[in-house]
Write a protein that holds these residues in place. Sequence first.
Motif, PDB file in Angstrom:
ATOM      1  N   SER A 184       1.931 -19.871  10.341  1.00  0.00           N
ATOM      2  CA  SER A 184       1.518 -18.769   9.465  1.00  0.00           C
ATOM      3  C   SER A 184       2.393 -17.546   9.729  1.00  0.00           C
ATOM      4  CB  SER A 184       0.050 -18.398   9.721  1.00  0.00           C
ATOM      5  OG  SER A 184      -0.767 -19.543   9.659  1.00  0.00           O
ATOM      6  N   TRP A 185       2.616 -17.276  11.005  1.00  0.00           N
ATOM      7  CA  TRP A 185       3.479 -16.153  11.381  1.00  0.00           C
ATOM      8  C   TRP A 185       4.889 -16.362  10.832  1.00  0.00           C
ATOM      9  CZ3 TRP A 185       7.998 -16.035  14.238  1.00  0.00           C
ATOM     10  CH2 TRP A 185       8.458 -14.750  14.576  1.00  0.00           C
ATOM     11  N   ARG A 186       5.414 -17.578  11.023  1.00  0.00           N
ATOM     12  CA  ARG A 186       6.782 -17.858  10.560  1.00  0.00           C
ATOM     13  C   ARG A 186       6.906 -17.640   9.052  1.00  0.00           C
ATOM     14  NH1 ARG A 186       6.433 -23.306  14.243  1.00  0.00           N
ATOM     15  NH2 ARG A 186       7.441 -22.479  16.118  1.00  0.00           N
ATOM     16  N   ILE A 187       5.924 -18.140   8.305  1.00  0.00           N
ATOM     17  CA  ILE A 187       5.953 -18.005   6.851  1.00  0.00           C
ATOM     18  C   ILE A 187       5.974 -16.529   6.453  1.00  0.00           C
ATOM     19  CG2 ILE A 187       4.516 -18.280   4.776  1.00  0.00           C
ATOM     20  CD1 ILE A 187       3.554 -20.979   6.061  1.00  0.00           C
ATOM     21  N   GLY A 188       5.065 -15.748   7.036  1.00  0.00           N
ATOM     22  CA  GLY A 188       4.998 -14.328   6.689  1.00  0.00           C
ATOM     23  C   GLY A 188       6.270 -13.591   7.075  1.00  0.00           C
ATOM     24  N   VAL A 235      -0.638 -11.562   8.752  1.00  0.00           N
ATOM     25  CA  VAL A 235      -0.003 -10.551   7.910  1.00  0.00           C
ATOM     26  C   VAL A 235       1.198  -9.972   8.655  1.00  0.00           C
ATOM     27  CG1 VAL A 235      -0.345  -8.382   6.670  1.00  0.00           C
ATOM     28  CG2 VAL A 235      -2.258  -9.984   6.928  1.00  0.00           C
ATOM     29  N   ILE A 236       2.322  -9.882   7.989  1.00  0.00           N
ATOM     30  CA  ILE A 236       3.468  -9.165   8.547  1.00  0.00           C
ATOM     31  C   ILE A 236       3.600  -7.863   7.765  1.00  0.00           C
ATOM     32  CG2 ILE A 236       5.920  -9.269   9.109  1.00  0.00           C
ATOM     33  CD1 ILE A 236       4.217 -11.401  10.534  1.00  0.00           C
ATOM     34  N   LYS A 237       3.628  -6.739   8.505  1.00  0.00           N
ATOM     35  CA  LYS A 237       3.596  -5.418   7.879  1.00  0.00           C
ATOM     36  C   LYS A 237       4.819  -4.600   8.290  1.00  0.00           C
ATOM     37  CE  LYS A 237      -0.246  -3.061   8.235  1.00  0.00           C
ATOM     38  NZ  LYS A 237      -1.508  -2.432   8.749  1.00  0.00           N
ATOM     39  N   ALA A 238       5.369  -3.895   7.347  1.00  0.00           N
ATOM     40  CA  ALA A 238       6.447  -2.953   7.664  1.00  0.00           C
ATOM     41  C   ALA A 238       6.035  -1.581   7.157  1.00  0.00           C
ATOM     42  CB  ALA A 238       7.752  -3.392   7.007  1.00  0.00           C
ATOM     43  N   ALA A 239       6.045  -0.596   8.036  1.00  0.00           N
ATOM     44  CA  ALA A 239       5.631   0.762   7.682  1.00  0.00           C
ATOM     45  C   ALA A 239       6.733   1.438   6.867  1.00  0.00           C
ATOM     46  CB  ALA A 239       5.329   1.568   8.938  1.00  0.00           C
ATOM     47  N   SER A 280       0.865  -1.170   0.000  1.00  0.00           N
ATOM     48  CA  SER A 280       0.000   0.000   0.000  1.00  0.00           C
ATOM     49  C   SER A 280       0.908   1.229   0.000  1.00  0.00           C
ATOM     50  CB  SER A 280      -0.895   0.004   1.235  1.00  0.00           C
ATOM     51  OG  SER A 280      -0.112   0.206   2.392  1.00  0.00           O
ATOM     52  N   ASP A 281       0.332   2.402  -0.007  1.00  0.00           N
ATOM     53  CA  ASP A 281       1.169   3.603   0.060  1.00  0.00           C
ATOM     54  C   ASP A 281       1.984   3.635   1.355  1.00  0.00           C
ATOM     55  OD1 ASP A 281       0.056   4.260  -2.327  1.00  0.00           O
ATOM     56  OD2 ASP A 281      -1.032   6.033  -1.600  1.00  0.00           O
ATOM     57  N   SER A 282       1.452   2.974   2.385  1.00  0.00           N
ATOM     58  CA  SER A 282       2.092   3.080   3.701  1.00  0.00           C
ATOM     59  C   SER A 282       2.872   1.845   4.132  1.00  0.00           C
ATOM     60  CB  SER A 282       1.025   3.388   4.762  1.00  0.00           C
ATOM     61  OG  SER A 282       0.054   2.356   4.777  1.00  0.00           O
ATOM     62  N   HIS A 283       2.580   0.677   3.572  1.00  0.00           N
ATOM     63  CA  HIS A 283       3.190  -0.547   4.095  1.00  0.00           C
ATOM     64  C   HIS A 283       3.610  -1.522   3.000  1.00  0.00           C
ATOM     65  CE1 HIS A 283       1.060   0.854   7.728  1.00  0.00           C
ATOM     66  NE2 HIS A 283       1.957   0.166   8.398  1.00  0.00           N
ATOM     67  N   TRP A 284       4.691  -2.275   3.305  1.00  0.00           N
ATOM     68  CA  TRP A 284       4.968  -3.533   2.617  1.00  0.00           C
ATOM     69  C   TRP A 284       4.466  -4.658   3.515  1.00  0.00           C
ATOM     70  CZ3 TRP A 284       9.618  -0.313   3.118  1.00  0.00           C
ATOM     71  CH2 TRP A 284       9.935   0.394   1.954  1.00  0.00           C
ATOM     72  N   MET A 285       3.895  -5.682   2.923  1.00  0.00           N
ATOM     73  CA  MET A 285       3.280  -6.746   3.728  1.00  0.00           C
ATOM     74  C   MET A 285       3.478  -8.104   3.075  1.00  0.00           C
ATOM     75  SD  MET A 285      -0.366  -4.787   4.451  1.00  0.00           S
ATOM     76  CE  MET A 285      -0.321  -3.622   3.064  1.00  0.00           C
ATOM     77  N   ALA A 286       3.471  -9.154   3.897  1.00  0.00           N
ATOM     78  CA  ALA A 286       3.466 -10.522   3.398  1.00  0.00           C
ATOM     79  C   ALA A 286       2.453 -11.310   4.211  1.00  0.00           C
ATOM     80  CB  ALA A 286       4.851 -11.149   3.523  1.00  0.00           C
ATOM     81  N   VAL A 287       1.827 -12.286   3.582  1.00  0.00           N
ATOM     82  CA  VAL A 287       0.781 -13.066   4.242  1.00  0.00           C
ATOM     83  C   VAL A 287       1.176 -14.538   4.259  1.00  0.00           C
ATOM     84  CG1 VAL A 287      -1.685 -13.569   4.345  1.00  0.00           C
ATOM     85  CG2 VAL A 287      -0.896 -11.473   3.222  1.00  0.00           C
ATOM     86  N   GLY A 288       1.226 -15.105   5.461  1.00  0.00           N
ATOM     87  CA  GLY A 288       1.437 -16.550   5.611  1.00  0.00           C
ATOM     88  C   GLY A 288       0.135 -17.208   6.003  1.00  0.00           C
ATOM     89  N   SER A 289      -0.144 -18.378   5.447  1.00  0.00           N
ATOM     90  CA  SER A 289      -1.394 -19.089   5.735  1.00  0.00           C
ATOM     91  C   SER A 289      -1.104 -20.562   5.934  1.00  0.00           C
ATOM     92  CB  SER A 289      -2.392 -18.922   4.576  1.00  0.00           C
ATOM     93  OG  SER A 289      -2.741 -17.562   4.387  1.00  0.00           O
ATOM     94  N   SER A 290      -1.250 -21.044   7.127  1.00  0.00           N
ATOM     95  CA  SER A 290      -1.009 -22.450   7.405  1.00  0.00           C
ATOM     96  C   SER A 290      -1.609 -22.772   8.763  1.00  0.00           C
ATOM     97  CB  SER A 290       0.493 -22.752   7.382  1.00  0.00           C
ATOM     98  OG  SER A 290       0.738 -24.150   7.361  1.00  0.00           O
TER      99      SER A 290
END
Lengths: 332, 332, 332, 332
Positions: free
Chosen positions: A258-262, A304-308, A242-252
């Motif tokens: 899920s957290w580890r994957i993201g 979701v792991i997000k970095a501002a 997004s304009d504000s964040h990079w993000m990755a999504v883990g699903s397991s």
Amino acid sequence: MDAVEYTPRRDQLVYTFGGAAPVMTVQPGTVLKLWSEDAFNHALTSVDDLSSEKVDLRFVNPQTGPFYVAGAEPGDTLAIHIVDLTPARSWGASATIPFFGGLTSTDRTAFLQEPLPDTTWIYHVDTARQMVGFQARHTDFEVALPLEPMLGTIGVAPPGGEVRSSLVPERFGGNMDSPEVKAGTTVYLGVNVEGALFSIGDGHYRQGEGEACGTAVEGAMNSTIIVELIKGGAPAWPRLESDSHWMAVGSSRPMEDSWRIGQVEMVRWFEELFGLHQMDAYQLLTQTALAPIANAVDANYSVVIKAAKNLFPRAHAFDGIHDELRRRSQNL
Amino acid sequence: MDAVEYTPRRDQLVYTFGGAAPVMTVQPGTVLKLWSEDAFNHALTSVDDLSSEKVDLRFVNPQTGPFYVAGAEPGDTLAIHIVDLTPARSWGASATIPFFGGLTSTDRTAFLQEPLPDTTWIYHVDTARQMVGFQARHTDFEVALPLEPMLGTIGVAPPGGEVRSSLVPERFGGNMDSPEVKAGTTVYLGVNVEGALFSIGDGHYRQGEGEACGTAVEGAMNSTIIVELIKGGAPAWPRLESDSHWMAVGSSRPMEDSWRIGQVEMVRWFEELFGLHQMDAYQLLTQTALAPIANAVDANYSVVIKAAKNLFPRAHAFDGIHDELRRRSQNL
Amino acid sequence: MDAVEYTPRRDQLVYTFGGAAPVMTVQPGTVLKLWSEDAFNHALTSVDDLSSEKVDLRFVNPQTGPFYVAGAEPGDTLAIHIVDLTPARSWGASATIPFFGGLTSTDRTAFLQEPLPDTTWIYHVDTARQMVGFQARHTDFEVALPLEPMLGTIGVAPPGGEVRSSLVPERFGGNMDSPEVKAGTTVYLGVNVEGALFSIGDGHYRQGEGEACGTAVEGAMNSTIIVELIKGGAPAWPRLESDSHWMAVGSSRPMEDSWRIGQVEMVRWFEELFGLHQMDAYQLLTQTALAPIANAVDANYSVVIKAAKNLFPRAHAFDGIHDELRRRSQNL
Amino acid sequence: MDAVEYTPRRDQLVYTFGGAAPVMTVQPGTVLKLWSEDAFNHALTSVDDLSSEKVDLRFVNPQTGPFYVAGAEPGDTLAIHIVDLTPARSWGASATIPFFGGLTSTDRTAFLQEPLPDTTWIYHVDTARQMVGFQARHTDFEVALPLEPMLGTIGVAPPGGEVRSSLVPERFGGNMDSPEVKAGTTVYLGVNVEGALFSIGDGHYRQGEGEACGTAVEGAMNSTIIVELIKGGAPAWPRLESDSHWMAVGSSRPMEDSWRIGQVEMVRWFEELFGLHQMDAYQLLTQTALAPIANAVDANYSVVIKAAKNLFPRAHAFDGIHDELRRRSQNL
């Protein structure tokens, strides 16, 4: 390029990622205006409609698509920019489906207890105020909540010939149920099959993180998206920008996986974005990442792991395509 | 009432919740000004200090306390309002301790792989700009990050005569490692033993959600808190309140259980706050709750469930004690 | 009825449950003599063959089938009786595939550590003594182990149009990797699609419970099975029956969910077998069930719940079809 | 050396590992004849006694002990050989405690459903036939089951000053609830504190693997054990040895972590026993280990990894102390 509009007929709805013939071929760069049915297939229209009587869990989250993206090959990256999401009906529905959801035993977390009461809630959309109204079923409590449209499902066909239910979030996207999949976000998905075969659906008029009871404020949605293709560069797991964040999504499962994957996916991305050593990326994200749960109720749990972006030096993911898509979306 | 100051000597540091004699008795309403040692016991002071050589995981998170709260009995609720957190040193440290953290196998998630490199980072505090500086160890990447002080551990003695390591987050609080435990937050903990026996420690100059590598920007901290006692009303799990949010923290394994615990605790709280039926509280929180992961690395994983006050009608938890403590804190 | 023999050509191997056209139609009661390729697709034939170079995890566990069972409809029960399993080669292979297996991080339990060494072991079959020989790769340790042939995968097409990799164990059977799937066992699977579309593969010359490193003594197999069809009565999850035990297999994540699924399925079965109230079945199984882990390494983990027949009154599952199939198998 | 007998008075029962003063000092080599109360503290003596009314989960599994073993120091290995277990009463009890057990939501796997019915079963011991009788509560079904006495809890004080409830299985042993802890087994526990401070309790007249409903056939027990001390050599997790098997027990959450812990501990043990390289030990156990679940219901789940001695070359663990203890036990 004019926008391509598509509203599926009921017999064109599909319930899987993979396994369905494309409804059309789209060129990279195409703007699509899509209508999607609600997750319940329009089966719950009043509080007297019970999910146990009207909803078949094998056929929920009807998808609009799949679309064949010209030129997309395995290893490429599909970038889907969400320009606008607008409720297509004046009401949405939510329900506590027996043995489905986060605070009940399920077919997986299988116990011997009785199900929770099968209950349906109807939310009315106030377009002027951009609100949806919650009405308690057991008391006269009411509250208007901000409309925050998002897509519960967005994904491509899986690899290896697999076909997965549209209830499942996975490496190919799918039913991630993240509030981050909203207008202004670009979704990056690795392409597994020729044409990518992406679809969208499961519009939510709003949803808390976790989607605790298993269903958001489910509603038909009008979506405007731009589809782009990046040759190569496929991320291992879905990335969002997004304009504000990079993000990755883990699903397991379990949720720590899920957290580890993201988190690993974000470590990889930070190595790419800033030329960091793996250990430095790990350390830097430790002190900066956000980690909202997206869903705690589906066949896989999503985190979701997000970095501002404003914490870091300026960097351009995928050659800056997100900014480019934002510019294009503002000219529509 | 004057503030009570306390700085433990090294031989007064404790490493457990429960099992230690109180360092003093405090009356409800007391303002405490406390100094706490960093999580590593001051063992890592340069990037050449390796955790494998200098840190004993049985003796980390040294606690300041425990404090005996006059009149506190099992079933009561301890309210600890955090007035101010200020770094007590000009630098903080973080490290990737071998077989400890979120993206490595551990003594629990036990694999046969080699450990990640034992690496230490030192962050310098820029008091004027209120920043801490990250310096990569493998490249010349640098970035200044906002100082966001928080307490990794805050808790009371467990029930049933248990004594738990200060590495553990649980029903009694402990090492929850949530960035929400910061100035302006009130922490509500159920009292399990006479005097409650609470302590604090594990100051973080900042931390991302999840605390991915297992250690935040760890630093000695000066904490100003107000301790209050509410007779009865003990929550089953820790609750937090800020001006903007009601929150509950679940800590267990797997992570979905932490989420479930926090979500159920918030359902209970919403039943109390708004007189809602359980199913309506479940539904309402489904559409509104936030669900950030606090830690994915400790003996238990912690998840915070948050509800933004501005979405709901005005309500007063625990007879409005948070607002009262905010008022008092502004007069200090 | 004569036995039907079938040996797939390489281009007839399939790697999914669902999604493949049947190779033939079989009548209920048919005896099938089937050859199956090993899990590695014959890619590892010496200790110098490395899985990272020769094995593509999207195409392992090649299936022999699928077979269309005449008359099988959704809701029916397929009973597959395993008459005989005989190694089809004089050697089997096992390997520690990088980032695959139980004591290593994987694409799901995603960490930043280096992989374990990619290592291959070859086991020689001693037909006379019915042993397979283990030879250590790093020392001169050797030991002969009893040959105990079993099938890692046996399953039907999933419901809802899904197609799943033959690496996955699930409600439809699949890659359960249980040593109980051996000669003398009847496997009961609920039918999801017309014709059931079952297949078998992934022969193991022997395997410990859990299949710790992710691969058993993998080998091509000659299987003799009898296929029967029971109208209706589909179990929710796979059930097994031998002369000595009734069993149910749960496959999910985390592993406690696999256990829960299998245990609930056995509670249901005991209600049916003995007319027990649910709570009495729960209690009785608490004191009598065995609970071996089948696999701790696949896309889902599998747990078997076993009840020893000799502890209970005589009872006939599925109208005694297991005893009938045993009789038939002895006349072949 | 004469046997030392000890029967605790009610006020001598303890409910923790760690945190209690030793009841006596014993020399290595001592034979102890111990009486232990049942897990419910004798609160359930008829089917009309309900656990919700009579059982306080903070005070269950009363321990007999702790015993201070002369000369035991941290890093040593305590070997407790179980000579004989004999029921001390003519009946045992089991119950489905509300929100406790494997097929119900709990305080950890927290859902909103109603509890299962609080139900008590009484089993009568037939000493002559060595059976216990199950009687259904809802029908007239009855079955006699073999008496198979075992100890649910056996453990030492934890390290780091921790004190843990006797409901918890962990690195220090505790409430592992494994049917393998029976007459003829030697239990090896790492010593964490001077004197080791071991205790036993929670006798089961029989139990299935998993202890599904959370309580076995609970009964007071007469235990004859021999206590030995091995200087050094402390295993990281409990190991067991019988005439037929070497075993290790992992206890954590989620259950795959318990499996991983036990499996890694067995890999280490096989490296020691046979001078194997880690990768060869991993491979060999993959094809030979058994993996029964011990409990799926406690604060941690326990999994046993077993290796049958008759598959391997002769080897002597801990200098052959198990064989020596077996010899001594036969001369008592």
